[in-house]
Write a protein that holds these residues in place. Structure first.
Motif, mmCIF file in Angstrom:
data_model
loop_
_atom_site.group_PDB
_atom_site.id
_atom_site.type_symbol
_atom_site.label_atom_id
_atom_site.label_comp_id
_atom_site.label_asym_id
_atom_site.label_seq_id
_atom_site.Cartn_x
_atom_site.Cartn_y
_atom_site.Cartn_z
ATOM 1 N N UNK A 1 0.826 -1.207 0.000
ATOM 2 C CA UNK A 1 0.000 0.000 0.000
ATOM 3 C C UNK A 1 0.861 1.258 0.000
ATOM 4 N N UNK A 2 1.971 1.226 0.726
ATOM 5 C CA UNK A 2 2.888 2.370 0.766
ATOM 6 C C UNK A 2 3.521 2.583 -0.613
ATOM 7 N N UNK A 3 3.932 1.486 -1.252
ATOM 8 C CA UNK A 3 4.502 1.585 -2.591
ATOM 9 C C UNK A 3 3.516 2.150 -3.596
ATOM 10 N N UNK A 4 2.274 1.695 -3.524
ATOM 11 C CA UNK A 4 1.228 2.190 -4.426
ATOM 12 C C UNK A 4 0.988 3.682 -4.205
ATOM 13 N N UNK A 5 0.962 4.095 -2.941
ATOM 14 C CA UNK A 5 0.749 5.510 -2.621
ATOM 15 C C UNK A 5 1.858 6.374 -3.210
ATOM 16 N N UNK A 6 3.098 5.868 -3.171
ATOM 17 C CA UNK A 6 4.231 6.616 -3.715
ATOM 18 C C UNK A 6 4.134 6.744 -5.236
ATOM 19 N N UNK A 7 3.758 5.662 -5.914
ATOM 20 C CA UNK A 7 3.585 5.700 -7.373
ATOM 21 C C UNK A 7 2.472 6.672 -7.750
ATOM 22 N N UNK A 8 1.338 6.562 -7.075
ATOM 23 C CA UNK A 8 0.187 7.412 -7.392
ATOM 24 C C UNK A 8 0.504 8.903 -7.263
ATOM 25 N N UNK A 9 1.433 9.230 -6.396
ATOM 26 C CA UNK A 9 1.743 10.637 -6.133
ATOM 27 C C UNK A 9 2.536 11.293 -7.263
ATOM 28 N N UNK A 10 3.249 10.477 -8.080
ATOM 29 C CA UNK A 10 4.110 11.087 -9.100
ATOM 30 C C UNK A 10 3.898 10.551 -10.516
ATOM 31 N N UNK A 11 3.039 9.546 -10.665
ATOM 32 C CA UNK A 11 2.949 8.931 -11.989
ATOM 33 C C UNK A 11 1.510 8.576 -12.341
#
Length: 316
Positions: A289-299
Motif C-alpha cells: 500500500x505504501x509503494x502504491x501511494x508513492x507511485x500514485x503521487x508522481x505517476x
C-alpha cells in the motif's frame, strides 16, 4: 514492454518513487498512517544538459541518485527518532557553528556522500587489487590476474550484501525494496495498480540499483583485462580514473536492459537479477500500500496502461 521510466528506492518504513524531476516519499508512520511528501529534484551539480548525454549521464545520474537517496532516507528516519533529541556528532557541531542550519545540512550530506564514495573505492576497488598483488609473483599472466581481481571484487560485494541482509532492520528495508519493484513491474506488465496485482508481480527488476552495481563490477573486469598498464602504481591510478567511464557504460547497459528482450542483454542481466534475491524480500500488504501511494503521487499509471496496453478503467 515499454519502460515507465519510473525508478525509486526503499527508505525506512517506506518507498521513494521518482518520475523525471518529481519524486514522492511515502512512509508508514508509527501510528500506521501513510505520510506522503512530493517534491522536485534538480540536478545537484547544475549541469542538467550532461544528464542527457549517453555514457556521460551515467555518472551524473549516479551522483544524483546517491544525493536524493540519502535525502529521502533521512526524511523517512525523522518519523522514527526517539522523543529525546539525539546529540549531534562532532562534525555537525563544528559545521553548525560556522554556517546556517540549511547550509550545514548540505555540507554534512556532502561529506557523508564523499566518505561513502571513498570507502566504496577502497573496499571494492583497491582492496581486491591489493589482494591480487599477493599472487603476482606466482602468476605471470596479466589476463589471469585481472580475472582473479574481478572475481575477488564480486565476491567482496556479494559477501557484503549477504552479511547486511542478515540484519533485521535491513530485512524490512529489503521488503520495501521488494514492494518498490513489484509496483513498477505491475504496471509495466499491463496490470492495474492494486494490492492484489502487485502481490503477484515479480520483485526483481532489470533497472535495479543492485544490478547496476554488479554490472559495474563485471564491466570493470573487461576494462582491466584489455587495458594494460605494467607499472603497479599507474595501474592503481588508472583503475580509479576509469571508474566514471565504467559507470557510464554500466548505466547505458542498465537502461538498455530495462526495455530489451535481446538474448545477450538478458543473459548479462541475470547475475544482477539473481543478486536481487538477497536485496529484496516479499513485502506484506501494508508495505505494498505504501509503494502504491508513492507511485500514485508522481505517476499517471492509468494513462500509461491506456497508451501501451489498451486498458480501460472499470466503472463502479
Amino acid at each position: 514492454m515499454k519502460s515507465t521510466g519510473v525508478g525509486g528506492q526503499a527508505v525506512m518504513e517506506g518507498v521513494m518513487m521518482k518520475n523525471k524531476e518529481h519524486y514522492a516519499v511515502a512512509v508508514r508512520k508509527p501510528n500506521n498512517e501513510i505520510e506522503i511528501k512530493v517534491d522536485v529534484y534538480k540536478n545537484a551539480i547544475g549541469l542538467e544538459a550532461f544528464t542527457k548525454l549517453p555514457f556521460i549521464r551515467g555518472v551524473f545520474n549516479f551522483l544524483d541518485s546517491m544525493i536524493l537517496g540519502l535525502k529521502t532516507l533521512t526524511y523517512s528516519a525523522s518519523f522514527f527518532e526517539e522523543e529525546e533529541e539525539q546529540k549531534p556528532s562532532i562534525t555537525e557541531k563544528v559545521v553548525n557553528k560556522i554556517v546556517k542550519k540549511e547550509a550545514a545540512e548540505k555540507i554534512v550530506m556532502g561529506l557523508t556522500i564523499t566518505f561513502s564514495l571513498v570507502m566504496a573505492v577502497l573496499i571494492f576497488m583497491l582492496l581486491p587489487y591489493g589482494i591480487t598483488q599477493l599472487f603476482s609473483k606466482q602468476i605471470d599472466s596479466y589476463l589471469v590476474l585481472s580475472i582473479i581481481e574481478g572475481v575477488i571484487r564480486v565476491a567482496i560485494f556479494v559477501g557484503y550484501v549477504a552479511l547486511i541482509s542478515l540484519m533485521k532492520d535491513i530485512q524490512r528495508v529489503f521488503m520495501y525494496h521488494g514492494a518498490e519493484h513489484k509496483c513498477i513491474n505491475c504496471i509495466e506488465h499491463g496490470m492495474e495498480l492494486n494490492v492484489e496485482n502487485v502481490r503477484k508481480s515479480s520483485r526483481q527488476h532489470k533497472r535495479c540499483g543492485t544490478s547496476f552495481m554488479l554490472i559495474v563490477m563485471l564491466i570493470s573486469i573487461l576494462f582491466f583485462m584489455f587495458i594494460r598498464v605494467d607499472a603497479p602504481l599507474l595501474r592503481l591510478v588508472y583503475r580509479i580514473l576509469l571508474l566514471p567511464v565504467i559507470a557510464g557504460v554500466s548505466y547505458e547497459f542498465i537502461r538498455l536492459a530495462g526495455q530489451s528482450e535481446n538474448y545477450f542483454v538478458k543473459a548479462f542481466s541475470m547475475p544482477g537479477i539473481w543478486l536481487q534475491n538477497l536485496t529484496t524480500r516479499e513485502p506484506d500488504d501494508n508495505m505494498i500500500e505504501v509503494g502504491i501511494a508513492s507511485v500514485n503521487a508522481v505517476y499517471d499509471w492509468k494513462e500509461y496502461l491506456r497508451e501501451n496496453f489498451d486498458w480501460k478503467e472499470k466503472k463502479e
